[in-house]
Design an enzyme around this catalytic site. Sequence first.
Site, short mmCIF file in Angstrom:
data_model
loop_
_atom_site.label_atom_id
_atom_site.label_comp_id
_atom_site.label_asym_id
_atom_site.label_seq_id
_atom_site.Cartn_x
_atom_site.Cartn_y
_atom_site.Cartn_z
N LYS A 112 0.81 -1.19 0.08
CA LYS A 112 0.01 -0.07 -0.02
C LYS A 112 0.91 1.18 -0.11
CE LYS A 112 -4.26 -1.70 1.66
NZ LYS A 112 -5.34 -1.92 2.63
N LYS A 197 -5.14 -9.87 -5.46
CA LYS A 197 -6.28 -9.92 -4.45
C LYS A 197 -7.59 -9.08 -4.95
CE LYS A 197 -7.19 -8.03 -0.67
NZ LYS A 197 -7.13 -7.47 0.61
N LYS A 200 -11.20 -4.27 -2.08
CA LYS A 200 -12.29 -3.14 -2.34
C LYS A 200 -11.77 -1.72 -2.69
CE LYS A 200 -13.34 -3.47 2.28
NZ LYS A 200 -12.05 -3.28 3.00
N1 AQP Z 1 -10.22 -11.07 -1.98
C1 AQP Z 1 -10.50 -11.55 -0.51
N2 AQP Z 1 -10.52 -12.87 -0.46
C2 AQP Z 1 -10.99 -13.46 0.74
N3 AQP Z 1 -10.99 -12.67 1.88
C3 AQP Z 1 -10.94 -11.36 1.82
N4 AQP Z 1 -10.97 -10.57 2.59
C4 AQP Z 1 -10.75 -9.17 1.88
N5 AQP Z 1 -10.32 -9.36 0.85
C5 AQP Z 1 -10.63 -10.75 0.51
C6 AQP Z 1 -11.19 -10.48 4.18
O1 AQP Z 1 -12.14 -9.71 4.41
C7 AQP Z 1 -12.32 -9.56 5.60
C8 AQP Z 1 -12.17 -7.65 5.84
O2 AQP Z 1 -11.17 -7.34 4.82
P1 AQP Z 1 -10.80 -5.80 5.18
O3 AQP Z 1 -11.87 -4.84 5.10
O4 AQP Z 1 -9.87 -5.70 6.51
O5 AQP Z 1 -10.10 -5.54 4.06
P2 AQP Z 1 -8.54 -6.16 3.44
O6 AQP Z 1 -8.62 -7.51 3.48
O7 AQP Z 1 -7.37 -5.42 4.14
O8 AQP Z 1 -8.32 -5.57 2.27
P3 AQP Z 1 -9.49 -5.07 0.93
O9 AQP Z 1 -10.77 -5.52 1.41
O10 AQP Z 1 -8.71 -5.09 -0.29
O11 AQP Z 1 -9.41 -3.52 1.48
P4 AQP Z 1 -8.23 -2.30 1.12
O12 AQP Z 1 -8.44 -2.29 -0.58
O13 AQP Z 1 -8.72 -1.27 1.75
O14 AQP Z 1 -7.06 -3.06 1.63
C9 AQP Z 1 -10.78 -9.83 6.13
O15 AQP Z 1 -10.66 -11.07 7.05
C10 AQP Z 1 -10.01 -10.13 4.90
O16 AQP Z 1 -8.95 -11.11 4.97
#
Ligand code: AQP
Length: 332
Positions: A112, A197, A200
């Site tokens: 990031k 991955k 979001k």
């Molecule tokens: N692609 C994914 N596959 C499986 N699990 C996922 N999670 C996120 N993306 C995937 C799981 O969802 C939970 C909440 O995630 P988060 O809100 O903490 O976000 P994150 O995993 O750090 O990353 P994101 O969703 O991609 O957001 P950004 O882009 O802001 O970093 C967690 O249990 C995560 O493992």
Amino acid sequence: MARIFSGVKPSGHLTLGNYLGAMRRWAEVDQHRAEALFCIVDLHALTVAHDPARVRRLTRQAATLLLAAGLDPERCTLFVQSHVDEHARLSYLLECVATDGEMRRMIQYREKSAREQAKGGSVRLSLLTYPALMAADILAYGTEEVPVGDDQAQHVELSRDLAVRFNQRYGRTFVVPRATVPGVAARVMDLQDPTSKMGKSHESGTGIVYLLDEPEVVRRKILRSVTDSGREIVYDRAGKPGVSNLLEILAACEGGDPEELSGAYESYGALKKDAADAVVELLRPLRERHRELAADTEYVDEVLRSGAERARAVARPRVDAAHRAIGLLPPG
Ligand code: AQP
């Protein structure tokens, strides 16, 4: 009864990855078998450039989606991280236990910070230190299990290390937690770039299925997902990331095994169609329930208010104990 904690960050619209990797298990399994706390970790959304009004909106939307996914306030505690001061109070203590080197080794920090710099932005200090806050989120509750997607396993590992180190230095204060990841769809990949991955906050909107996408949009995104070279349908995450991702998504929706499913398909077209149908059907009740709940913001706010109260009552004694253990004089 085991204590479970997990969270979701309101840094973008929630995705199919969030649902299959985490949220679905929380609703279908975890809240029924343990004392479970689920949190919208809004402070974590401030670690990169953000729009304050959007974070507020996404926080309520995430809470509404979690309820729509089946979290039951009678069975679990649902709350917003910033409503419970104990998270920030404990985070600083854990920063005093963590080292600069271990924070810099975190993969999410490396990825990031590179992304922020590529956009010409500066890197916030909180992006480096937020794993200490995440450890605080987990440790404040005496958590034993942290159900997460695969991408968060490293942060839970750090939380374990910090708990052990704190306990060794200052006396047993924290339970040492462990991550649990789902057997299938632990890392749902971007449909347009199946080596990354599905995240979001990533730019490629067409590779990401958002939980609130219209059914036709979901279908179009899956039907247009990139395919690998060669025509055979085999489950091989390294060699065939595109087809393997679709097989995992389909298996997660239908409760099957991706390797076994691969034998049932002779063309990408048929696999994409079945995966699209399965995801549309999986998300249909969630979207419908979300529509109902979104019209009742008072109910959602009340759930969050009472959730924060319960969470505070659980966290405070342990965070107070950590303050005493580390050498801070309690207020008179
Ligand atoms: N692609 C994914 N596959 C499986 N699990 C996922 N999670 C996120 N993306 C995937 C799981 O969802 C939970 C909440 O995630 P988060 O809100 O903490 O976000 P994150 O995993 O750090 O990353 P994101 O969703 O991609 O957001 P950004 O882009 O802001 O970093 C967690 O249990 C995560 O493992």
